[in-house]
Design a protein around this motif. Structure first.
Motif, PDB file in Angstrom:
ATOM      1  N   VAL A  52       0.840  -1.193   0.000  1.00  0.00           N
ATOM      2  CA  VAL A  52       0.000   0.000   0.000  1.00  0.00           C
ATOM      3  C   VAL A  52       0.881   1.251   0.000  1.00  0.00           C
ATOM      4  O   VAL A  52       1.789   1.382   0.820  1.00  0.00           O
ATOM      5  CB  VAL A  52      -0.936   0.024   1.226  1.00  0.00           C
ATOM      6  CG1 VAL A  52      -1.753   1.314   1.250  1.00  0.00           C
ATOM      7  CG2 VAL A  52      -1.873  -1.185   1.200  1.00  0.00           C
ATOM      8  N   ASN A  53       0.576   2.176  -0.903  1.00  0.00           N
ATOM      9  CA  ASN A  53       1.315   3.442  -1.014  1.00  0.00           C
ATOM     10  C   ASN A  53       0.675   4.455  -0.065  1.00  0.00           C
ATOM     11  O   ASN A  53      -0.164   5.262  -0.462  1.00  0.00           O
ATOM     12  CB  ASN A  53       1.276   3.933  -2.466  1.00  0.00           C
ATOM     13  CG  ASN A  53       2.102   5.191  -2.671  1.00  0.00           C
ATOM     14  OD1 ASN A  53       2.563   5.813  -1.715  1.00  0.00           O
ATOM     15  ND2 ASN A  53       2.293   5.577  -3.918  1.00  0.00           N
ATOM     16  N   TYR A  54       1.083   4.402   1.197  1.00  0.00           N
ATOM     17  CA  TYR A  54       0.447   5.257   2.192  1.00  0.00           C
ATOM     18  C   TYR A  54       0.718   6.751   1.989  1.00  0.00           C
ATOM     19  O   TYR A  54      -0.189   7.562   2.182  1.00  0.00           O
ATOM     20  CB  TYR A  54       0.833   4.815   3.596  1.00  0.00           C
ATOM     21  CG  TYR A  54      -0.032   3.682   4.108  1.00  0.00           C
ATOM     22  CD1 TYR A  54      -1.370   3.897   4.424  1.00  0.00           C
ATOM     23  CD2 TYR A  54       0.480   2.400   4.252  1.00  0.00           C
ATOM     24  CE1 TYR A  54      -2.171   2.863   4.892  1.00  0.00           C
ATOM     25  CE2 TYR A  54      -0.313   1.361   4.723  1.00  0.00           C
ATOM     26  CZ  TYR A  54      -1.638   1.598   5.033  1.00  0.00           C
ATOM     27  OH  TYR A  54      -2.432   0.573   5.483  1.00  0.00           O
ATOM     28  N   PRO A  55       1.928   7.179   1.635  1.00  0.00           N
ATOM     29  CA  PRO A  55       2.107   8.620   1.409  1.00  0.00           C
ATOM     30  C   PRO A  55       1.114   9.182   0.388  1.00  0.00           C
ATOM     31  O   PRO A  55       0.585  10.288   0.571  1.00  0.00           O
ATOM     32  CB  PRO A  55       3.554   8.721   0.915  1.00  0.00           C
ATOM     33  CG  PRO A  55       4.236   7.568   1.576  1.00  0.00           C
ATOM     34  CD  PRO A  55       3.217   6.456   1.555  1.00  0.00           C
ATOM     35  N   GLY A 102      11.131   1.813  14.521  1.00  0.00           N
ATOM     36  CA  GLY A 102      10.429   1.678  13.241  1.00  0.00           C
ATOM     37  C   GLY A 102       9.630   2.890  12.822  1.00  0.00           C
ATOM     38  O   GLY A 102       8.820   2.811  11.886  1.00  0.00           O
ATOM     39  N   LEU A 103       9.844   4.032  13.482  1.00  0.00           N
ATOM     40  CA  LEU A 103       9.026   5.211  13.205  1.00  0.00           C
ATOM     41  C   LEU A 103       9.641   6.168  12.193  1.00  0.00           C
ATOM     42  O   LEU A 103       9.201   7.313  12.075  1.00  0.00           O
ATOM     43  CB  LEU A 103       8.728   5.966  14.504  1.00  0.00           C
ATOM     44  CG  LEU A 103       7.733   5.283  15.448  1.00  0.00           C
ATOM     45  CD1 LEU A 103       7.626   6.063  16.755  1.00  0.00           C
ATOM     46  CD2 LEU A 103       6.358   5.153  14.794  1.00  0.00           C
ATOM     47  N   GLY A 104      10.615   5.711  11.427  1.00  0.00           N
ATOM     48  CA  GLY A 104      11.175   6.572  10.399  1.00  0.00           C
ATOM     49  C   GLY A 104      10.133   7.071   9.414  1.00  0.00           C
ATOM     50  O   GLY A 104      10.205   8.203   8.923  1.00  0.00           O
ATOM     51  N   TRP A 105       9.120   6.257   9.142  1.00  0.00           N
ATOM     52  CA  TRP A 105       8.072   6.650   8.198  1.00  0.00           C
ATOM     53  C   TRP A 105       7.302   7.881   8.678  1.00  0.00           C
ATOM     54  O   TRP A 105       6.734   8.626   7.871  1.00  0.00           O
ATOM     55  CB  TRP A 105       7.077   5.497   8.007  1.00  0.00           C
ATOM     56  CG  TRP A 105       6.261   5.179   9.237  1.00  0.00           C
ATOM     57  CD1 TRP A 105       6.579   4.299  10.228  1.00  0.00           C
ATOM     58  CD2 TRP A 105       5.019   5.768   9.608  1.00  0.00           C
ATOM     59  NE1 TRP A 105       5.615   4.291  11.202  1.00  0.00           N
ATOM     60  CE2 TRP A 105       4.638   5.180  10.847  1.00  0.00           C
ATOM     61  CE3 TRP A 105       4.177   6.715   9.031  1.00  0.00           C
ATOM     62  CZ2 TRP A 105       3.460   5.522  11.506  1.00  0.00           C
ATOM     63  CZ3 TRP A 105       2.999   7.066   9.692  1.00  0.00           C
ATOM     64  CH2 TRP A 105       2.655   6.469  10.909  1.00  0.00           C
ATOM     65  N   LEU A 106       7.289   8.098   9.994  1.00  0.00           N
ATOM     66  CA  LEU A 106       6.485   9.181  10.568  1.00  0.00           C
ATOM     67  C   LEU A 106       7.153  10.558  10.443  1.00  0.00           C
ATOM     68  O   LEU A 106       6.480  11.588  10.512  1.00  0.00           O
ATOM     69  CB  LEU A 106       6.221   8.865  12.042  1.00  0.00           C
ATOM     70  CG  LEU A 106       5.291   9.796  12.822  1.00  0.00           C
ATOM     71  CD1 LEU A 106       3.884   9.813  12.241  1.00  0.00           C
ATOM     72  CD2 LEU A 106       5.242   9.374  14.295  1.00  0.00           C
TER      73      LEU A 106
END
Length: 262
Positions: A223-226, A254-258
């Protein structure tokens, strides 16, 4: 700009539950959700919220005997009184915690009961608790759940949830749209969000995310969340996005995405 809430039932599980509030706040979260608050006094939880500058955005009504495998009782014939008492308890917690959304779990389909009978019980119970919720400024949420994680659950598809909301036609009943569950069952996420998000007397009251297929960080998987987050901004979604995923190797790590969304 999306507003993300940490799900403390699935994140920070390396810590005791009451320590997860501080950890989430230190990582930049301003909202939290979890499955159930009932093992702790509501005033204790309120104190943890206040001490860490957090907002309670969601929890579930009592689900029956969770340890024995029950996954809600809202659709189960003969359990109406138990369900309604449980929802009254949830409202008491909501009043203290400042929570405006309560998720009501439907329960598992009962093989020896006609689906129409179970559906009628579900509607009756939802109508009852939606009226109670309306008096307190609270919205009841119902959530389709995928058949892989929860086989036999009574509600699987987004259109089912919208149809139930239409049958009851109250502003205090909405769908909870978990992108992880929807991708597994149906796909076509963006078009469903566009179709359902702002429907009158139904629509979507809360969104949740996780990577698909493994339910880890939303930066993983198919899933392409951005892109979806940008589209939710375009559609004017101002609610919370619950991070209901299992960190692969430590929550904070694991919060690099945030980072780009802070």
């Amino acid at each position: 700009m999306p507003r993300f809430a940490a799900n403390l039932s699935m994140m920070y599980t390396e810590l005791d539950f009451t320590d997860r509030f501080e950890a989430a706040a230190k990582d930049g979260f301003r909202g939290i959700e979890y499955l159930f608050p009932y093992d702790y006094p509501a005033r204790q939880l309120r104190g943890l919220l206040d001490a860490n500058g957090l907002q309670q955005v969601l929890f579930n009504a009592p689900p029956g005997d969770w340890a024995a495998g029950e996954r809600g009782i809202a659709s189960l014939p003969g359990r109406e009184e138990e369900f309604r008492r449980g929802f009254e308890q949830a409202l008491e917690y909501a009043a203290i915690l400042g929570n405006r959304h309560i998720h009501v779990m439907a329960g598992l389909a009962v093989p020896d009961i006609e689906q129409a009978k179970q559906h009628a019980v579900y509607l009756s119970n939802l109508a009852h608790v939606a009226l109670l919720a309306s008096r307190e400024g609270v919205t009841v949420l119902i959530e389709p759940i995928n058949t892989r994680d929860m086989p036999g659950y009574f509600l699987h598809y987004q259109q089912q949830a919208q149809d139930i909301c239409d049958e009851l036609a109250t502003a205090h009943l909405q769908a909870q749209f978990d992108i992880y569950h929807c991708q597994i069952m149906e796909g076509d996420i963006l078009r469903k969000l566009e179709r359902y998000l702002h429907r009158p007397q139904a629509g979507i009251g809360h969104i949740q995310i996780a990577g698909v297929p493994d339910r880890h960080e939303p930066s993983e998987g198919e899933v392409n969340y951005p892109y979806l987050f940008s589209q939710l901004d375009r559609m004017g979604y101002t609610g919370w996005i619950g991070c209901e995923y299992r960190p692969r190797a430590g929550t904070s790590e694991g919060l690099g995405w945030l980072q780009q969304w802070r």
